[in-house]
Design a protein around this motif. Structure first.
Motif, short mmCIF file in Angstrom:
data_model
loop_
_atom_site.label_atom_id
_atom_site.label_comp_id
_atom_site.label_asym_id
_atom_site.label_seq_id
_atom_site.Cartn_x
_atom_site.Cartn_y
_atom_site.Cartn_z
N LEU A 1 32.62 34.16 37.21
CA LEU A 1 33.91 34.70 36.78
C LEU A 1 34.38 33.90 35.56
O LEU A 1 35.18 32.97 35.65
CB LEU A 1 34.92 34.61 37.91
CG LEU A 1 36.28 35.27 37.68
CD1 LEU A 1 36.13 36.76 37.41
CD2 LEU A 1 37.20 35.03 38.87
N TRP B 1 28.90 43.93 35.78
CA TRP B 1 30.10 44.08 36.58
C TRP B 1 30.27 45.50 37.10
O TRP B 1 31.37 46.00 37.23
CB TRP B 1 31.33 43.67 35.76
CG TRP B 1 31.33 42.20 35.45
CD1 TRP B 1 30.80 41.59 34.37
CD2 TRP B 1 31.87 41.16 36.27
NE1 TRP B 1 30.96 40.24 34.44
CE2 TRP B 1 31.63 39.94 35.59
CE3 TRP B 1 32.53 41.13 37.49
CZ2 TRP B 1 32.02 38.72 36.11
CZ3 TRP B 1 32.93 39.92 38.01
CH2 TRP B 1 32.67 38.73 37.33
N TYR C 1 33.31 47.11 39.35
CA TYR C 1 34.55 46.37 39.12
C TYR C 1 35.35 47.04 38.01
O TYR C 1 34.79 47.47 37.00
CB TYR C 1 34.26 44.91 38.71
CG TYR C 1 33.71 44.07 39.83
CD1 TYR C 1 34.51 43.15 40.49
CD2 TYR C 1 32.38 44.19 40.21
CE1 TYR C 1 34.00 42.37 41.52
CE2 TYR C 1 31.86 43.42 41.25
CZ TYR C 1 32.67 42.51 41.89
OH TYR C 1 32.17 41.75 42.90
N ILE D 1 39.84 37.79 40.73
CA ILE D 1 39.39 39.05 41.29
C ILE D 1 40.42 39.54 42.30
O ILE D 1 40.77 38.81 43.24
CB ILE D 1 38.02 38.92 41.98
CG1 ILE D 1 36.97 38.45 40.97
CG2 ILE D 1 37.60 40.24 42.63
CD1 ILE D 1 35.64 38.09 41.60
N LYS E 1 37.79 46.66 43.62
CA LYS E 1 37.67 45.34 42.99
C LYS E 1 38.07 45.41 41.52
O LYS E 1 37.61 46.29 40.80
CB LYS E 1 36.24 44.84 43.14
CG LYS E 1 35.81 44.61 44.59
CD LYS E 1 34.33 44.37 44.74
CE LYS E 1 33.52 45.63 44.50
NZ LYS E 1 32.08 45.45 44.81
N ILE F 1 39.13 42.88 37.96
CA ILE F 1 39.26 41.58 37.30
C ILE F 1 40.63 41.51 36.64
O ILE F 1 40.97 42.33 35.78
CB ILE F 1 38.16 41.37 36.24
CG1 ILE F 1 36.78 41.57 36.86
CG2 ILE F 1 38.30 39.98 35.62
CD1 ILE F 1 36.47 40.63 37.99
N PHE G 1 39.07 34.83 44.36
CA PHE G 1 39.58 36.19 44.58
C PHE G 1 40.80 36.13 45.50
O PHE G 1 41.04 35.14 46.19
CB PHE G 1 38.51 37.09 45.21
CG PHE G 1 38.13 36.69 46.61
CD1 PHE G 1 38.80 37.20 47.72
CD2 PHE G 1 37.09 35.79 46.84
CE1 PHE G 1 38.46 36.84 49.02
CE2 PHE G 1 36.73 35.42 48.14
CZ PHE G 1 37.42 35.94 49.22
#
Length: 533
Positions: free
Chosen positions: A3, A14, A17, A90, A102, A104, A277
């Motif tokens: 990350l 990714w 995500y 996350i 999910k 970012i 996360f």
């Protein structure tokens, strides 16, 4: 796959995500030059809600700046959660069908430590662009007086040395930063508590006012400084709701299966559970009193409700005293006593479901005014039918039992006084069953022995040493508790929000406590007696 900003450049890695669609570097540059939103409290709720809101503003082009966070209590989080991951996080949203969304989150542009970064904080506070400061410092963060109404030591120290030397308490430093802003000629701003407690804005203003009064009396600041700090700065009320439990192993395993490294949860030296996360639920609510002297980010475009103080207060009262927080406390207490490890498993227990449902619908709901913007019955139904039973939202009774002594007054005290002051004959404290059963359950919880007679570790609570002294000698299956021994506790307004002897509930709580302590199995038998088979 890590990350980091560098890793985000490899988009194909990714898959699955949701990635930031704005220019992260540009957002960080703009925020550094002209910050608009600063947040104190770098825990899970911040990353799951305020930071996500800031990301939505950036994504929609509603703002060019992100959010800066600062931690004042557990600064280990800044190193291990933020700086180790380039201030990325996350966000894992958990759905009842097992699906995990999910994303970012990259809206956090700087992460600061209050003990080390005061110079940078002064720059931020003095920036004319700054509009609001938000707080998630937990309920115990607002404790500035002890049981004897004396200032706690760190607050007392800052009150005695003035703003130039204040460095012990959070509110001493916050007040000093606000006065720096005044000296720089910048406009007053709003300080908004986003903590899950009743009258949160009032509690912030009271702490700031107490500090300012001490500084005026000590000759450290002028009356004009006092007026600016107390009456020109604003401290809006808010009502916030979003369950953000500790990091869950199932989420960890899925992220690691995706190829991510360094996402395993850890516990800081101060006992905070954290990870790269944060896992949370889909439902969320935020209402804020519309009182912002220097404006605010356009959060209304995201569905955040800015409204009158009266409506926010009614909404907060609905949640904090009826439709969520009291049930959290009940499930936390009895979940620990009955050996449950998750809230959703508790929702399969008919006695516990009856306890929280009847407590809310039959006892608390009659004392609640409909705020008009959130329907109390619909809110309660969502909690009982969707949120608590969600098996993929790994909240625990051990987490919700944390700091219970700091929560009882707000969650039950106002309802008790509403009954006590009601002219309606059916609204009598003597008619209550489920609220006193929860309060008696807390006393039973304090004995640190479960319903099988086995010892369990209680969740952290700053009042445990005092409470242990009061209850010393009371054991499971021993002699019944005496009124004389329980009196100092049951008459404590700081703990229960009401003198239980004054409102007429102490005898009922004492009787139920005696029932719960008769021996192993007494908790289940007592629940069956009052909550049905």
């Amino acid at each position: 796959m890590k990350l980091t900003l560098e890793s985000l450049g490899h988009n194909l890695s990714w898959k699955g995500y949701r990635l930031p669609s704005y220019d992260i570097a540009m957002a960080r540059e703009a925020t550094a030059a002209a910050p608009t939103w600063l947040h104190f409290g770098a825990g899970s709720l911040f990353r799951a809600f305020p930071a996500a809101l800031s990301q939505r503003l950036l994504t929609a082009g509603l703002s060019k700046t992100g959010i800066i966070c600062c931690e004042s209590y557990d600064e280990e989080l800044i190193d291990r959660v933020y700086r180790a991951n380039d201030n990325l996080s996350i966000l894992a949203t958990l759905y009842a069908d097992g699906h995990i969304q999910k994303e970012i989150i990259a809206s956090v542009t700087e992460s600061l430590k209050m003990s080390e970064d005061m110079a940078r904080l002064e720059q931020i506070f003095c920036a004319p662009s700054l509009q609001m400061v938000t707080l998630t410092i937990t309920e115990k963060g607002y404790t500035i007086r002890d049981n004897d109404r004396n200032f706690v030591p760190d607050f007392a120290w800052d009150a005695s040395v003035g703003p130039k030397s204040a460095a012990a308490s959070f509110f001493g430093r916050l007040a000093a930063l606000c006065l720096k802003r005044k000296a720089a000629g910048a406009a007053p701003i709003a300080i908004v508590s986003l903590d899950n407690c009743q009258n949160n804005g009032v509690r912030v203003r009271r702490a700031m006012m107490d500090m300012a009064e001490a500084w005026v009396d000590g000759g450290f600041i002028t009356q004009e400084d006092y007026e600016w700090l107390v009456n020109q700065m604003s401290y809006p009320l808010s009502m916030i709701d979003k369950i953000t439990p500790h990091p869950d192993d199932r989420v960890t395993k899925q992220l690691e299966a995706d190829g991510l490294e360094g996402v395993r949860p850890f516990t800081t030296a101060k006992g905070t559970s954290a990870a790269a996360f944060v896992n949370t639920e889909r439902p969320q609510y935020l209402l804020i009193e519309d009182h912002f002297p220097n404006g605010h980010p356009p959060l209304e475009q995201l569905g955040i409700i800015f409204t009158s103080r009266k409506i926010v207060d009614k909404s907060a009262h609905m949640k904090a005293c009826t439709c969520l927080n009291p049930m959290d406390t009940a499930l936390g207490i009895y979940g620990c006593l009955l050996g449950y490890q998750t809230v959703h498993e508790e929702m399969k227990d008919p006695q516990l479901v009856n306890l929280i449902t009847r407590m809310s619908e039959l006892e608390a709901m009659p004392m609640v005014e409909d705020p008009g913007v959130i329907n109390p019955s619909e809110f309660l139904h969502e909690v009982l039918s969707e949120r608590y039973p969600n098996p993929f939202l790994p909240d625990t009774p051990q987490r919700t039992a944390t700091d219970t002594s700091q929560k009882l007054a707000i969650r039950f005290g106002e309802t008790l006084y509403a009954y006590y002051n009601s002219p309606i004959p059916m609204h009598r404290v003597s008619h209550l069953t489920y609220i006193p059963l929860v309060l008696a359950g807390w006393l039973r919880y304090l004995l640190s022995v479960d319903d099988n007679g086995n010892h369990f570790e209680r969740s952290p609570d700053p009042m445990l040493p005092y409470l242990d002294q009061v209850l010393a000698g009371i054991t499971l299956g021993g002699d019944p508790a005496k009124e004389k021994q329980l009196y100092p506790l049951l008459c404590s307004k700081p703990i229960f929000g009401a003198n239980l002897y004054e409102v007429g509930l102490a005898d009922r709580v004492t009787e139920m406590f005696i029932e719960l302590t008769r021996g192993p199995g007494a908790i289940r038998e007592t629940l069956k007696k009052y909550c049905g088979e």
